[in-house]
Scaffold this motif. Structure first.
Motif, PDB file in Angstrom:
ATOM      1  N   LEU A  92       0.802  -1.067  -0.106  1.00 52.61           N
ATOM      2  CA  LEU A  92       0.099   0.003   0.049  1.00 52.61           C
ATOM      3  C   LEU A  92       0.849   1.352  -0.079  1.00 52.61           C
ATOM      4  O   LEU A  92       1.821   1.168  -0.788  1.00 52.61           O
ATOM      5  N   LEU A  93       0.488   2.292   0.816  1.00 52.77           N
ATOM      6  CA  LEU A  93       1.324   3.545   0.870  1.00 52.77           C
ATOM      7  C   LEU A  93       2.864   3.319   1.433  1.00 52.77           C
ATOM      8  O   LEU A  93       3.458   4.193   1.359  1.00 52.77           O
ATOM      9  N   GLN A  94       2.662   2.369   1.975  1.00 51.10           N
ATOM     10  CA  GLN A  94       4.206   2.005   2.602  1.00 51.10           C
ATOM     11  C   GLN A  94       5.134   1.757   1.708  1.00 51.10           C
ATOM     12  O   GLN A  94       6.481   2.128   1.885  1.00 51.10           O
ATOM     13  N   LEU A  95       4.678   1.581   0.412  1.00 52.28           N
ATOM     14  CA  LEU A  95       5.751   1.544  -0.744  1.00 52.28           C
ATOM     15  C   LEU A  95       6.539   2.820  -0.936  1.00 52.28           C
ATOM     16  O   LEU A  95       7.739   2.678  -1.143  1.00 52.28           O
ATOM     17  N   PHE A  96       5.909   3.923  -0.538  1.00 53.18           N
ATOM     18  CA  PHE A  96       6.511   5.064  -0.687  1.00 53.18           C
ATOM     19  C   PHE A  96       7.361   5.475   0.558  1.00 53.18           C
ATOM     20  O   PHE A  96       8.046   6.383   0.284  1.00 53.18           O
ATOM     21  N   LEU A  97       7.687   4.478   1.159  1.00 54.20           N
ATOM     22  CA  LEU A  97       8.557   4.834   2.636  1.00 54.20           C
ATOM     23  C   LEU A  97       9.779   4.292   2.250  1.00 54.20           C
ATOM     24  O   LEU A  97      10.844   4.409   2.680  1.00 54.20           O
ATOM     25  N   ASP A  98       9.771   3.206   1.256  1.00 55.00           N
ATOM     26  CA  ASP A  98      11.038   2.402   0.795  1.00 55.00           C
ATOM     27  C   ASP A  98      11.661   2.948  -0.409  1.00 55.00           C
ATOM     28  O   ASP A  98      11.127   3.248  -1.377  1.00 55.00           O
ATOM     29  N   PRO A  99      13.166   3.575  -0.347  1.00 55.68           N
ATOM     30  CA  PRO A  99      13.818   4.527  -1.179  1.00 55.68           C
ATOM     31  C   PRO A  99      13.815   3.596  -2.423  1.00 55.68           C
ATOM     32  O   PRO A  99      13.545   4.219  -3.666  1.00 55.68           O
TER      33      PRO A  99
END
Length: 141
Positions: A92-99
């Motif tokens: 989900l949106l945590q994808l955008f927390l992984d550089p």
């Protein structure tokens, strides 16, 4: 961190963390974390990088061969897009927390923009797909 907590506490995320949707997400997590899938993606990235390199040596007037390479390039990009969609469903949106996943996202979006662009600046981003190998090797370690 607080940003991550706010994301996880959002109503939209709660919808996607229960019931059958969570089963789909768990399946996607199994897929993206599978070593065979990861190795396959690495192989495809490597093959795509070779293909992009060969494509630079095809004369512009060889329209038939350029069209074949364009079709193969679109197939690779479609596979990478599908893999990114599975990553998004899994994280989900945590994808955008992984550089590294953000890097993949940016490269894939820019590759779609460059796909039919006559502007050479955008076409350069096709070559950056090869750098996705770095993200995959680091993830597999």
């Amino acid at each position: 961190n607080s940003f991550s907590k706010r994301i996880m506490d959002s109503k939209i995320v709660k919808i996607f963390t229960t019931g059958w949707i969570m089963q789909v997400r768990n399946f996607c997590k199994l897929v993206v974390n599978n070593s065979t899938v990861s190795l396959t993606i690495v192989g495809l990235i490597f093959a795509n990088a070779i293909m992009l390199g060969v494509d630079t040596y095809i004369p512009e007037d060889n329209i038939r061969l350029k069209a074949i390479f364009q079709g193969i390039d679109t197939a690779f990009l479609s596979i990478f897009t599908f893999e990114l969609i599975i990553q998004f469903i899994a994280h989900l949106l945590q994808l955008f927390l992984d550089p590294w996943l953000v890097f993949d996202f940016v490269i894939i979006v820019l590759s779609w923009i460059a796909q039919n662009s006559p502007v050479s600046v955008f076409r350069v981003f096709r070559a950056f797909r090869a750098f996705r190998l770095i993200t995959r090797v680091k993830t597999m370690k």
